[in-house]
Design an enzyme around this catalytic site. Sequence first.
Site, short mmCIF file in Angstrom:
data_model
loop_
_atom_site.label_atom_id
_atom_site.label_comp_id
_atom_site.label_asym_id
_atom_site.label_seq_id
_atom_site.Cartn_x
_atom_site.Cartn_y
_atom_site.Cartn_z
N LYS A 117 -1.22 -21.47 -0.04
CA LYS A 117 -1.65 -20.15 -0.47
C LYS A 117 -0.96 -19.86 -1.79
O LYS A 117 0.26 -19.68 -1.85
CB LYS A 117 -1.27 -19.08 0.56
CG LYS A 117 -1.52 -17.66 0.05
CD LYS A 117 -1.10 -16.59 1.03
CE LYS A 117 -1.03 -15.23 0.34
NZ LYS A 117 -0.61 -14.17 1.25
N GLY A 176 1.49 -4.95 1.74
CA GLY A 176 2.38 -4.13 2.57
C GLY A 176 2.07 -2.65 2.58
O GLY A 176 2.79 -1.86 3.20
N ALA A 196 -4.09 -8.90 2.36
CA ALA A 196 -3.21 -7.77 2.01
C ALA A 196 -3.94 -6.43 2.05
O ALA A 196 -5.10 -6.33 1.67
CB ALA A 196 -2.58 -7.94 0.64
N GLY A 197 -3.22 -5.44 2.53
CA GLY A 197 -3.70 -4.05 2.48
C GLY A 197 -4.19 -3.50 3.80
O GLY A 197 -4.37 -2.29 3.93
N ASN A 244 -0.09 -9.55 7.49
CA ASN A 244 1.26 -9.75 8.00
C ASN A 244 1.87 -8.42 8.44
O ASN A 244 2.11 -8.17 9.61
CB ASN A 244 2.12 -10.42 6.90
CG ASN A 244 3.48 -10.87 7.38
OD1 ASN A 244 4.06 -11.78 6.83
ND2 ASN A 244 4.06 -10.28 8.41
N THR A 245 2.06 -7.51 7.47
CA THR A 245 2.78 -6.27 7.75
C THR A 245 2.11 -5.42 8.82
O THR A 245 2.80 -4.81 9.65
CB THR A 245 2.93 -5.45 6.45
OG1 THR A 245 3.40 -6.31 5.42
CG2 THR A 245 3.91 -4.32 6.63
#
Lengths: 259, 65
Positions: free
Chosen positions: A101, A162, A188-189, A210-211
Amino acid sequence: MTDTIQVGSYTLKSRLLVGTGKYRDLDETGRAIEASGADVVTMAVRRTNLGQNPNEPNLLDVISPDRYTLLPNTAGCHTADDAVRTCRLARELLDGHNLVKLEVISKSRTLYPDVVETLTAARTLVADGFEVMVYTSDDPLIALELEAIGCVAVMPLGAPIGSGLGLQNPYNIREILDNLKVPVIVDAGVGTASDATVAMELGCEGVLMNTAIAEAKDPIKMAHAMRLAIESGRLAYEAGRMPRKRYADASSPETGLIE
Amino acid sequence: MQISVNGEAESIEPQTLESYLTTKSLLGRRIAVERNGDIVPKSQFSEVILEDGDVLEIVHAIGGG
């Protein structure tokens, strides 16, 4: 679901791709990943702590490369050179595994992708035999260029890393989807399950997060929620939603009523 | 002689990379090594003799998104 996605030479069983950062410990990481049903799992490459506790548990003991498709990232790299070095170290670390990635992040508080450095790194990595899944902005022209360079998946952000804000520009994501042949994966987001579903309903091949899982109050339960959200959004996309109408349209027949 | 390992200067006796990694309890662990900007394949750890001024980066996998 028997549905799979093809990313370069890799056939993936899950459309949910997950990170391993920000968890309390490795045990929680392992359980959340298991609950997510993901088979692509991202990891970071960092300097080894020298001379301190050689028996410290290793991420790869919990997330076995035999069971999961590991996706080393270049997080923390601000230049194309550093990103390329990191990918080469990752390939050696994972015994020749060539899926990476690529993310070259700006030093600003937006953590926005530095697309100039990203394009440079992508060219070098593709020429060096890597299969590159690339994190980028939601700019449709840059996405096309990354595909032309030979990246195996293009991963536009839904919102800043995040932030958990959900898809901020679904029109750009749709435009990217309309133009690219390689898988488009929102990276993301995402903040909660409905955000992931929205991305899948647009027609994205997958979502990387992830977050949203790691910082949920109950990461294991959120991982499960995300698994269902991704499946749900994909099914809705395949089913094809009804057209939007400006006015009501009765669901029950308007004839045969008693008088 | 002086080498740099993960950004820290270190004085060591002349030796192979394999012996250096052994003293750090890193041999056999899941690591990757870069020497002066080039990857050193695991199969070459025993052949590489460290030289004065060498710059090593030794990395492992950790959690990340």
